[in-house]
Write a protein that holds these residues in place. Structure first.
Motif, PDB file in Angstrom:
ATOM      1  N   THR A 110     -14.425 -15.058 -50.880  1.00 35.39           N
ATOM      2  CA  THR A 110     -15.351 -16.195 -50.857  1.00 35.39           C
ATOM      3  C   THR A 110     -15.119 -17.066 -52.088  1.00 35.39           C
ATOM      4  O   THR A 110     -14.508 -16.617 -53.066  1.00 35.39           O
ATOM      5  CB  THR A 110     -16.804 -15.688 -50.900  1.00 35.39           C
ATOM      6  OG1 THR A 110     -16.971 -14.954 -52.131  1.00 35.39           O
ATOM      7  CG2 THR A 110     -17.132 -14.793 -49.715  1.00 35.39           C
ATOM      8  N   PRO A 111     -15.625 -18.312 -52.058  1.00 35.86           N
ATOM      9  CA  PRO A 111     -15.540 -19.123 -53.282  1.00 35.86           C
ATOM     10  C   PRO A 111     -16.162 -18.392 -54.480  1.00 35.86           C
ATOM     11  O   PRO A 111     -15.618 -18.414 -55.588  1.00 35.86           O
ATOM     12  CB  PRO A 111     -16.338 -20.382 -52.923  1.00 35.86           C
ATOM     13  CG  PRO A 111     -16.176 -20.516 -51.445  1.00 35.86           C
ATOM     14  CD  PRO A 111     -16.163 -19.097 -50.931  1.00 35.86           C
ATOM     15  N   GLN A 112     -17.283 -17.690 -54.230  1.00 36.34           N
ATOM     16  CA  GLN A 112     -17.959 -16.991 -55.326  1.00 36.34           C
ATOM     17  C   GLN A 112     -17.064 -15.910 -55.949  1.00 36.34           C
ATOM     18  O   GLN A 112     -17.013 -15.756 -57.176  1.00 36.34           O
ATOM     19  CB  GLN A 112     -19.263 -16.361 -54.804  1.00 36.34           C
ATOM     20  CG  GLN A 112     -20.091 -15.630 -55.856  1.00 36.34           C
ATOM     21  CD  GLN A 112     -20.740 -16.544 -56.879  1.00 36.34           C
ATOM     22  OE1 GLN A 112     -20.730 -17.758 -56.733  1.00 36.34           O
ATOM     23  NE2 GLN A 112     -21.296 -15.963 -57.915  1.00 36.34           N
ATOM     24  N   SER A 113     -16.335 -15.148 -55.121  1.00 37.90           N
ATOM     25  CA  SER A 113     -15.510 -14.077 -55.693  1.00 37.90           C
ATOM     26  C   SER A 113     -14.359 -14.656 -56.527  1.00 37.90           C
ATOM     27  O   SER A 113     -14.024 -14.125 -57.579  1.00 37.90           O
ATOM     28  CB  SER A 113     -15.009 -13.108 -54.620  1.00 37.90           C
ATOM     29  OG  SER A 113     -14.450 -13.756 -53.520  1.00 37.90           O
ATOM     30  N   VAL A 144     -14.105 -24.565 -56.294  1.00 39.85           N
ATOM     31  CA  VAL A 144     -13.276 -23.675 -55.476  1.00 39.85           C
ATOM     32  C   VAL A 144     -13.346 -24.159 -54.037  1.00 39.85           C
ATOM     33  O   VAL A 144     -14.433 -24.427 -53.517  1.00 39.85           O
ATOM     34  CB  VAL A 144     -13.781 -22.210 -55.521  1.00 39.85           C
ATOM     35  CG1 VAL A 144     -12.920 -21.319 -54.628  1.00 39.85           C
ATOM     36  CG2 VAL A 144     -13.781 -21.674 -56.950  1.00 39.85           C
ATOM     37  N   LYS A 145     -12.182 -24.259 -53.413  1.00 33.83           N
ATOM     38  CA  LYS A 145     -12.143 -24.668 -51.998  1.00 33.83           C
ATOM     39  C   LYS A 145     -11.258 -23.689 -51.239  1.00 33.83           C
ATOM     40  O   LYS A 145     -10.069 -23.556 -51.540  1.00 33.83           O
ATOM     41  CB  LYS A 145     -11.544 -26.072 -51.907  1.00 33.83           C
ATOM     42  CG  LYS A 145     -11.390 -26.582 -50.482  1.00 33.83           C
ATOM     43  CD  LYS A 145     -10.624 -27.908 -50.479  1.00 33.83           C
ATOM     44  CE  LYS A 145     -10.734 -28.602 -49.143  1.00 33.83           C
ATOM     45  NZ  LYS A 145     -11.492 -29.837 -49.198  1.00 33.83           N
ATOM     46  N   MET A 197     -16.980 -27.073 -42.938  1.00 33.70           N
ATOM     47  CA  MET A 197     -16.287 -26.383 -44.032  1.00 33.70           C
ATOM     48  C   MET A 197     -17.038 -26.476 -45.357  1.00 33.70           C
ATOM     49  O   MET A 197     -16.568 -26.003 -46.372  1.00 33.70           O
ATOM     50  CB  MET A 197     -14.862 -26.915 -44.193  1.00 33.70           C
ATOM     51  CG  MET A 197     -14.775 -28.384 -44.543  1.00 33.70           C
ATOM     52  SD  MET A 197     -14.940 -29.404 -43.074  1.00 33.70           S
ATOM     53  CE  MET A 197     -13.261 -29.827 -42.725  1.00 33.70           C
ATOM     54  N   ALA A 198     -18.248 -27.076 -45.312  1.00 31.70           N
ATOM     55  CA  ALA A 198     -18.958 -27.316 -46.574  1.00 31.70           C
ATOM     56  C   ALA A 198     -19.168 -26.046 -47.396  1.00 31.70           C
ATOM     57  O   ALA A 198     -19.023 -26.056 -48.610  1.00 31.70           O
ATOM     58  CB  ALA A 198     -20.290 -28.005 -46.307  1.00 31.70           C
ATOM     59  N   LYS A 199     -19.472 -24.924 -46.729  1.00 29.31           N
ATOM     60  CA  LYS A 199     -19.753 -23.732 -47.536  1.00 29.31           C
ATOM     61  C   LYS A 199     -18.483 -23.092 -48.108  1.00 29.31           C
ATOM     62  O   LYS A 199     -18.549 -22.222 -48.966  1.00 29.31           O
ATOM     63  CB  LYS A 199     -20.594 -22.724 -46.765  1.00 29.31           C
ATOM     64  CG  LYS A 199     -19.954 -22.137 -45.530  1.00 29.31           C
ATOM     65  CD  LYS A 199     -20.925 -21.121 -44.903  1.00 29.31           C
ATOM     66  CE  LYS A 199     -20.340 -20.434 -43.695  1.00 29.31           C
ATOM     67  NZ  LYS A 199     -20.087 -21.365 -42.581  1.00 29.31           N
ATOM     68  N   LEU A 200     -17.321 -23.519 -47.614  1.00 33.92           N
ATOM     69  CA  LEU A 200     -16.063 -22.991 -48.152  1.00 33.92           C
ATOM     70  C   LEU A 200     -15.655 -23.708 -49.434  1.00 33.92           C
ATOM     71  O   LEU A 200     -14.709 -23.315 -50.101  1.00 33.92           O
ATOM     72  CB  LEU A 200     -14.941 -23.136 -47.116  1.00 33.92           C
ATOM     73  CG  LEU A 200     -15.079 -22.253 -45.867  1.00 33.92           C
ATOM     74  CD1 LEU A 200     -13.989 -22.587 -44.860  1.00 33.92           C
ATOM     75  CD2 LEU A 200     -15.028 -20.777 -46.241  1.00 33.92           C
TER      76      LEU A 200
END
Length: 199
Positions: free
Chosen positions: A18-21, A35-36, A91-94
């Motif tokens: 994920t972007p967070q990781s 991050v994308k 794709m916004a959450k990515l």
């Protein structure tokens, strides 16, 4: 440029990066602004660091390191920045903007974090631990991710500890999953790689 192109990410549902990781892992080596993860090809991502030097540091320490069973492939990108998608797009959450995140480690010039940049290792340095936190509680959190083979509080400062996982990969997943774990009203666990050993 300060943008990195990352490929060979794991896309399996239960291990999807994920972007967070990526934000947490790359944030050990510099401040991550955006991050994308690519919508069409989720094994690829762009990570925008604060500056070129930090981007180089990430490549130095994380290229070839395994995250969720796959060695990360990291190189400089030809993009100058990561574009934010329009609101409401699928794709916004990515794509995430972390430029104002309180979790940046290198915001303060001359911060100790600049001296404490170490290669990934199975020994993790924990800090910001409240005084009443028990070893068993911390061990149990890390055992949710992997096998703990050693633990010790710092003798001079019980707010810090070293914990050793059974493999480098487990240590990396612990850092990604447990950095910023809430331990008290105002305490969040800080996790870094350590050059120290637990004897």
């Amino acid at each position: 440029t300060s943008v990195l192109h990352v490929s060979n990410l794991n896309e399996e549902d239960n291990k999807m990066v994920t972007p967070q990781s990526l934000f947490i892992l790359f944030g050990v080596y510099g401040d991550v602004n955006r991050v994308k993860i690519m919508y069409q090809k989720k094994s690829n991502a762009l990570v925008q660091m604060n500056d070129h030097q930090q981007a180089q540091t990430v490549i130095k320490y994380l290229h070839g390191v395994k995250l969720y069973d796959r060695p990360l492939q990291i190189m400089m990108s030809r993009h100058n920045q990561v574009q934010m998608p329009r609101e409401g797009q699928e794709m916004a959450k990515l794509t995430q903007d972390y430029s104002n995140s309180p979790l940046h480690r290198f915001k303060k010039p001359g911060s100790k974090n600049f001296q404490n940049i170490f290669a990934p290792s199975e020994v993790l340095h924990l800090s910001n631990i409240p005084n009443d936190t028990e070893e068993n509680f911390l061990r149990s959190k890390f055992e949710e991710v992997g096998v703990v083979v050693g633990f010790k509080f710092f003798v001079k400062d019980r707010r810090m500890a070293l914990i050793q996982m059974s493999s480098l990969e487990e240590a990396i997943l612990c850092l990604v999953n447990l950095h910023n774990l809430k331990l008290g009203e105002s305490n969040h666990l800080r996790v870094s790689f350590s050059k120290g050993q637990i004897n």
